[in-house]
Write a protein that holds these residues in place. Structure first.
Motif, short mmCIF file in Angstrom:
data_model
loop_
_atom_site.label_atom_id
_atom_site.label_comp_id
_atom_site.label_asym_id
_atom_site.label_seq_id
_atom_site.Cartn_x
_atom_site.Cartn_y
_atom_site.Cartn_z
N MET A 269 0.85 -1.20 0.00
CA MET A 269 0.00 0.00 0.00
C MET A 269 0.89 1.25 0.00
N LYS A 270 0.54 2.22 -0.83
CA LYS A 270 1.32 3.46 -0.92
C LYS A 270 1.28 4.21 0.42
N GLN A 271 2.42 4.79 0.78
CA GLN A 271 2.44 5.63 1.99
C GLN A 271 2.14 7.07 1.57
N TYR A 272 0.97 7.55 1.98
CA TYR A 272 0.57 8.91 1.58
C TYR A 272 1.29 9.95 2.43
N ARG A 273 1.54 11.11 1.81
CA ARG A 273 2.20 12.22 2.50
C ARG A 273 1.36 13.48 2.28
N ILE A 274 0.87 14.06 3.37
CA ILE A 274 0.07 15.28 3.19
C ILE A 274 0.55 16.39 4.14
N ILE B 180 2.07 12.93 8.00
CA ILE B 180 1.30 14.18 8.01
C ILE B 180 2.15 15.27 8.66
N LEU B 181 2.33 16.38 7.95
CA LEU B 181 3.09 17.51 8.47
C LEU B 181 2.20 18.74 8.50
N PHE B 182 2.22 19.47 9.60
CA PHE B 182 1.48 20.73 9.68
C PHE B 182 2.43 21.90 9.42
N LYS C 89 -6.50 7.56 10.68
CA LYS C 89 -7.30 6.38 11.03
C LYS C 89 -7.45 5.48 9.80
N ARG C 90 -7.64 6.14 8.67
CA ARG C 90 -7.83 5.39 7.42
C ARG C 90 -6.50 4.85 6.88
N PHE C 91 -5.44 5.63 7.04
CA PHE C 91 -4.11 5.25 6.52
C PHE C 91 -3.09 5.42 7.65
N PRO C 92 -2.95 4.39 8.51
CA PRO C 92 -2.10 4.53 9.71
C PRO C 92 -0.64 4.87 9.39
N ASP C 93 -0.16 4.52 8.20
CA ASP C 93 1.25 4.80 7.86
C ASP C 93 1.45 6.17 7.24
N ASP D 116 11.28 19.45 0.41
CA ASP D 116 11.89 18.42 1.27
C ASP D 116 10.88 17.31 1.61
N PHE D 117 9.63 17.70 1.91
CA PHE D 117 8.63 16.73 2.38
C PHE D 117 7.99 15.94 1.23
N LYS D 118 7.93 16.57 0.04
CA LYS D 118 7.31 15.95 -1.16
C LYS D 118 5.90 15.41 -0.90
N PRO D 119 4.95 16.29 -0.56
CA PRO D 119 3.59 15.82 -0.26
C PRO D 119 2.82 15.41 -1.53
N ASP D 120 1.86 14.51 -1.36
CA ASP D 120 0.94 14.17 -2.46
C ASP D 120 -0.09 15.29 -2.61
N MET D 121 -0.30 16.03 -1.52
CA MET D 121 -1.40 16.99 -1.50
C MET D 121 -1.18 17.97 -0.35
N VAL D 122 -1.66 19.23 -0.54
CA VAL D 122 -1.58 20.23 0.54
C VAL D 122 -2.99 20.75 0.82
N ILE D 123 -3.36 20.75 2.11
CA ILE D 123 -4.71 21.16 2.52
C ILE D 123 -4.59 22.45 3.32
#
Length: 367
Positions: free
Chosen positions: A1-6, A36-38, A29-33, A93-100
């Motif tokens: 499973m892909k490790q998501y980065r947001i 997540i960076l704020f 909860k949905r993707f425990p791995d 540096d973090f290379k997120p899949d998405m920014v919210i």
């Protein structure tokens, strides 16, 4: 499973931070791995609250424009340029899949830079009146999750999704605890209870209105839970000395907000977006006193959106000292009015908001 980065960016007030943490918790909860960076603003509330919720945060030196002293904005522009550079480095540096973005100073540079670098962005707009930053950021956003109908006047209609505002997870369970709640505050069943809250720091106008109406409240036969906020507790406690025997529970902070909500028959509150979302879910009759000290007067717009649907009563800040306590006593004794308010506000509740926002995030990432 892909490790998501947001990356989740924004803050400044609890109204921005609660939804941000709620989205992060639901994603994890949905993707425990998931990583997540704020990204927040230095010296703002998020730099303390986000680590307390178990997440890493990077602070930017960004600050708001000073409308009263335009010369101060030379520093503001310098901080903004510095923040854009820092945001670029964090994203690379973090290379997120998405920014919210959840609103607040930091979301501006972070989302702007993400969009410039070709990373998909999502905006979560809590208010019924969109701020300048979000209107600018929306032009490049993949989706805009909103809490109110009619947001097409601010954002591109084809990208808006009505999700509501995420709220604290314990609140939906708060309704079944009335007996324990009344016992917690030392109150009697069968008597009406008024809850007065002005946010964690407090609201001067609401507190002064309460202080001015203590004699009427003490003589009314109702019970009162009064959260003053930390700046106003000392003064309120002194004023209450005279009314020691009245069933008025007063503190600077309520540790069991679920109990406070559960005990209440009527609530007096500011009209922040997060508070309103919580109150809709709780189906509680409310009197809103919008804060006049917020950008674009968005609390008044939030309150009016409910008043139009007969789902709340509004007392303007300038009228509160003379009208608020009288209005509260009149409403709390009128069962028909309480039932109507409760029924109408329940219709506006958006359930599972954080889940629905995470669904939107995943649709964009998987695209």
């Amino acid at each position: 499973m892909k490790q998501y980065r947001i990356i989740i960016s924004g803050g400044g007030t609890g109204g921005h931070i609660f939804p941000a943490v709620s989205i992060a918790n639901t994603f994890r909860k949905r993707f425990p791995d998931a990583e997540i960076l704020f990204v927040g603003a230095n010296d703002r509330m998020e730099m303390e609250k986000v680590p307390a919720a178990g997440y890493k945060i990077v602070g930017l030196p960004v600050s708001g424009f000073d409308r009263s002293n335009l010369l101060n904005n030379i520093k503001v522009v310098a901080r903004l340029l510095n923040s854009l550079r820092m945001a670029r480095k964090v994203i690379c540096d973090f290379k997120p899949d998405m920014v919210i973005g959840v609103g607040g100073y930091a979301s501006g540079p972070t989302l702007w830079m993400a969009a410039t670098l070709g990373i998909p962005t999502l905006i979560q707009e809590q208010n019924s009146f969109a701020g300048v930053t979000n209107k600018l950021l929306a032009k490049k956003a993949s989706k805009i999750c909103v809490a109110y109908e009619g947001m097409e006047k601010f954002f591109p209609a084809d990208r808006i999704v009505l999700t509501g505002n995420p709220v604290r997870s314990d609140l939906e369970e708060a309704l079944d605890k009335k007996t324990e709640a009344l016992a917690f505050f030392g109150f009697q069943p069968g008597k009406k209870t008024l809850l007065v809250v002005g946010g964690s720091l407090g609201a001067r106008t609401i507190n002064q209105s309460m202080e001015g109406g203590l004699e009427k409240l003490a003589a009314s036969g109702i019970q009162v839970i009064w959260q003053t906020g930390k700046y106003y507790y000392k003064e309120a406690a002194q004023k209450l000395e005279k009314y020691k025997d009245a069933p008025i529970w007063c503190s600077d902070f309520i540790t069991r907000m679920d109990y406070a909500y559960s005990a209440a028959d009527l609530i007096i509150s500011r009209a922040g977006a997060s508070s309103i979302s919580e109150l809709c879910l709780l189906k509680k009759p409310i009197i809103l006193v919008p804060s006049p000290n917020v950008s674009e007067d968005h609390q008044t717009h939030n309150a009016q959106a409910l008043v139009k649907k007969e789902a709340a009563i509004m007392v303007a800040d300038k009228d509160a000292r003379s009208q608020l306590v009288n209005e509260a006593l009149s409403v709390i004794k009128d069962d028909t009015r309480l039932e109507n308010l409760s029924r109408n506000i329940a219709i506006l509740a958006e359930h599972q908001s954080a889940e629905r926002i995470v669904d939107e995030i995943m649709k964009i990432i998987e695209k």
